[in-house]
Write a protein that holds these residues in place. Structure first.
Motif, PDB file in Angstrom:
ATOM      1  N   UNK A  40       0.841  -1.197   0.000  1.00 24.12           N
ATOM      2  CA  UNK A  40       0.000   0.000   0.000  1.00 24.12           C
ATOM      3  C   UNK A  40       0.872   1.241   0.000  1.00 24.12           C
ATOM      4  N   UNK A  41       0.456   2.206  -0.789  1.00 30.91           N
ATOM      5  CA  UNK A  41       1.161   3.470  -0.860  1.00 30.91           C
ATOM      6  C   UNK A  41       0.201   4.568  -0.434  1.00 30.91           C
ATOM      7  N   UNK A  42       0.677   5.481   0.391  1.00 31.72           N
ATOM      8  CA  UNK A  42      -0.106   6.630   0.825  1.00 31.72           C
ATOM      9  C   UNK A  42       0.643   7.888   0.420  1.00 31.72           C
ATOM     10  N   UNK A  43      -0.114   8.863  -0.055  1.00 31.38           N
ATOM     11  CA  UNK A  43       0.499  10.128  -0.454  1.00 31.38           C
ATOM     12  C   UNK A  43      -0.398  11.283  -0.010  1.00 31.38           C
ATOM     13  N   UNK A  44       0.221  12.440   0.114  1.00 28.99           N
ATOM     14  CA  UNK A  44      -0.514  13.655   0.490  1.00 28.99           C
ATOM     15  C   UNK A  44      -0.783  14.479  -0.764  1.00 28.99           C
ATOM     16  N   UNK A  45      -2.036  14.833  -0.936  1.00 36.10           N
ATOM     17  CA  UNK A  45      -2.476  15.661  -2.060  1.00 36.10           C
ATOM     18  C   UNK A  45      -2.681  17.067  -1.517  1.00 36.10           C
ATOM     19  N   UNK A  46      -1.914  18.032  -2.007  1.00 31.12           N
ATOM     20  CA  UNK A  46      -2.050  19.415  -1.553  1.00 31.12           C
ATOM     21  C   UNK A  46      -2.805  20.212  -2.606  1.00 31.12           C
ATOM     22  N   UNK A  47      -3.877  20.849  -2.171  1.00 29.49           N
ATOM     23  CA  UNK A  47      -4.744  21.624  -3.063  1.00 29.49           C
ATOM     24  C   UNK A  47      -4.205  23.040  -3.255  1.00 29.49           C
ATOM     25  N   UNK A  48      -4.558  23.635  -4.382  1.00 32.36           N
ATOM     26  CA  UNK A  48      -4.417  25.078  -4.531  1.00 32.36           C
ATOM     27  C   UNK A  48      -5.555  25.709  -3.749  1.00 32.36           C
ATOM     28  N   UNK A  49      -5.403  26.938  -3.327  1.00 32.52           N
ATOM     29  CA  UNK A  49      -6.469  27.603  -2.576  1.00 32.52           C
ATOM     30  C   UNK A  49      -7.641  27.917  -3.499  1.00 32.52           C
ATOM     31  N   UNK A  50      -8.737  28.323  -2.920  1.00 30.67           N
ATOM     32  CA  UNK A  50      -9.922  28.685  -3.698  1.00 30.67           C
ATOM     33  C   UNK A  50      -9.626  29.832  -4.662  1.00 30.67           C
ATOM     34  N   UNK A  51      -8.628  30.649  -4.341  1.00 30.65           N
ATOM     35  CA  UNK A  51      -8.247  31.770  -5.216  1.00 30.65           C
ATOM     36  C   UNK A  51      -7.059  31.421  -6.111  1.00 30.65           C
ATOM     37  N   UNK A  52      -6.624  30.167  -6.091  1.00 29.47           N
ATOM     38  CA  UNK A  52      -5.540  29.728  -6.957  1.00 29.47           C
ATOM     39  C   UNK A  52      -4.145  29.867  -6.380  1.00 29.47           C
ATOM     40  N   UNK A  53      -4.028  30.257  -5.128  1.00 30.82           N
ATOM     41  CA  UNK A  53      -2.709  30.387  -4.501  1.00 30.82           C
ATOM     42  C   UNK A  53      -2.151  29.014  -4.136  1.00 30.82           C
ATOM     43  N   UNK A  54      -0.848  28.905  -4.261  1.00 32.36           N
ATOM     44  CA  UNK A  54      -0.175  27.667  -3.896  1.00 32.36           C
ATOM     45  C   UNK A  54       0.286  27.762  -2.445  1.00 32.36           C
ATOM     46  N   UNK A  55      -0.313  26.990  -1.545  1.00 30.08           N
ATOM     47  CA  UNK A  55       0.050  27.092  -0.126  1.00 30.08           C
ATOM     48  C   UNK A  55       1.482  26.654   0.172  1.00 30.08           C
ATOM     49  N   UNK A  56       2.089  25.918  -0.734  1.00 31.29           N
ATOM     50  CA  UNK A  56       3.458  25.468  -0.498  1.00 31.29           C
ATOM     51  C   UNK A  56       4.483  26.561  -0.782  1.00 31.29           C
ATOM     52  N   UNK A  57       4.038  27.617  -1.437  1.00 28.81           N
ATOM     53  CA  UNK A  57       4.947  28.728  -1.752  1.00 28.81           C
ATOM     54  C   UNK A  57       4.722  29.940  -0.852  1.00 28.81           C
ATOM     55  N   UNK A  58       3.922  29.793   0.166  1.00 30.29           N
ATOM     56  CA  UNK A  58       3.588  30.901   1.061  1.00 30.29           C
ATOM     57  C   UNK A  58       3.794  30.474   2.505  1.00 30.29           C
ATOM     58  N   UNK A  59       3.951  31.457   3.358  1.00 31.19           N
ATOM     59  CA  UNK A  59       4.012  31.172   4.786  1.00 31.19           C
ATOM     60  C   UNK A  59       2.583  31.226   5.317  1.00 31.19           C
ATOM     61  N   UNK A  60       2.137  30.130   5.878  1.00 31.45           N
ATOM     62  CA  UNK A  60       0.778  30.059   6.412  1.00 31.45           C
ATOM     63  C   UNK A  60       0.834  30.284   7.913  1.00 31.45           C
ATOM     64  N   UNK A  61      -0.001  31.193   8.372  1.00 35.53           N
ATOM     65  CA  UNK A  61      -0.083  31.505   9.803  1.00 35.53           C
ATOM     66  C   UNK A  61      -1.543  31.386  10.232  1.00 35.53           C
ATOM     67  N   UNK A  62      -1.777  31.505  11.517  1.00 33.98           N
ATOM     68  CA  UNK A  62      -3.153  31.438  12.013  1.00 33.98           C
ATOM     69  C   UNK A  62      -3.998  32.593  11.487  1.00 33.98           C
ATOM     70  N   UNK A  63      -3.368  33.691  11.153  1.00 33.20           N
ATOM     71  CA  UNK A  63      -4.138  34.841  10.675  1.00 33.20           C
ATOM     72  C   UNK A  63      -4.479  34.759   9.177  1.00 33.20           C
ATOM     73  N   UNK A  64      -3.739  33.930   8.402  1.00 34.55           N
ATOM     74  CA  UNK A  64      -4.045  33.868   6.971  1.00 34.55           C
ATOM     75  C   UNK A  64      -4.434  32.477   6.471  1.00 34.55           C
ATOM     76  N   UNK A  65      -4.549  31.515   7.348  1.00 35.61           N
ATOM     77  CA  UNK A  65      -4.808  30.137   6.941  1.00 35.61           C
ATOM     78  C   UNK A  65      -6.074  30.003   6.099  1.00 35.61           C
ATOM     79  N   UNK A  66      -7.088  30.777   6.381  1.00 35.44           N
ATOM     80  CA  UNK A  66      -8.352  30.680   5.641  1.00 35.44           C
ATOM     81  C   UNK A  66      -8.178  31.042   4.164  1.00 35.44           C
ATOM     82  N   UNK A  67      -7.187  31.859   3.850  1.00 36.63           N
ATOM     83  CA  UNK A  67      -6.932  32.254   2.465  1.00 36.63           C
ATOM     84  C   UNK A  67      -6.427  31.094   1.619  1.00 36.63           C
ATOM     85  N   UNK A  68      -5.921  30.049   2.245  1.00 32.82           N
ATOM     86  CA  UNK A  68      -5.288  28.958   1.514  1.00 32.82           C
ATOM     87  C   UNK A  68      -6.138  27.694   1.421  1.00 32.82           C
ATOM     88  N   UNK A  69      -7.337  27.739   1.950  1.00 30.76           N
ATOM     89  CA  UNK A  69      -8.198  26.560   1.899  1.00 30.76           C
ATOM     90  C   UNK A  69      -8.762  26.370   0.497  1.00 30.76           C
TER      91      UNK A  69
END
Length: 157
Positions: A40-69
């Motif tokens: 069995x292989x397991x992998x993590x799928x990371x989504x782009x945000x609803x606005x198209x931002x790549x969460x892996x290229x940004x610093x996510x904090x508690x104040x901006x986390x909602x922008x990356x969902x």
């Protein structure tokens, strides 16, 4: 009276043995063997945000986390695609989901070779061995994802 106690002891022993046999049979037929789990292989799928931002290229904090969902439509589209391919999909919340399937299905679907290194898989021919290329995915799925990656060794502990 002694005969009754002896008989009850024999019955208890027979019931215990029968129960053990049933449990062993049930376990063998419903639980995956170590070899099957190793395939069995397991992998993590990371989504782009609803606005198209790549969460892996940004610093996510508690104040901006909602922008990356991701939006619900993205999660549903990606879930539908993977489930139709026979891959288990789990998304609770956040920027990523988990997919799990047999090694052969991963290799076929993503067009990669996987090699096992002790307790984890790596993509053959890559420097870090963790990123699964998105090239074989349909555009409607690819455009919703940042990346798909195998867990690093340290994530397995």
């Amino acid at each position: 009276m002694k005969a009754v106690k002896q008989m009850n002891g024999t019955i208890v022993k027979k019931i215990t043995i029968f129960t053990f046999i049933c449990l062993a049979f049930f376990s063998c037929n419903t639980m995956k063997s170590t070899e099957e789990k190793n395939q069995e292989v397991t992998a993590e799928v990371t989504f782009l945000s609803a606005t198209g931002q790549d969460p892996l290229n940004k610093q996510i904090t508690s104040s901006n986390v909602m922008e990356f969902l991701p939006d619900d439509a993205s999660v549903a589209a990606v879930r539908d695609y993977f489930e139709k391919q026979g891959i288990a999909f789990r998304y609770d919340q956040g920027i990523s989901a988990t997919i799990t399937a047999e090694r052969a299905l991963f290799e076929k679907l993503f067009g990669v070779g996987l090699q096992r290194d002790k307790n984890h898989y790596m993509v053959k021919g890559q420097d870090n061995g963790l990123d699964i290329p998105l090239t074989n995915l349909p555009e409607a799925v690819k455009e919703r994802l940042s990346n798909i990656s195998l867990p690093d060794r340290m994530e397995l502990f």
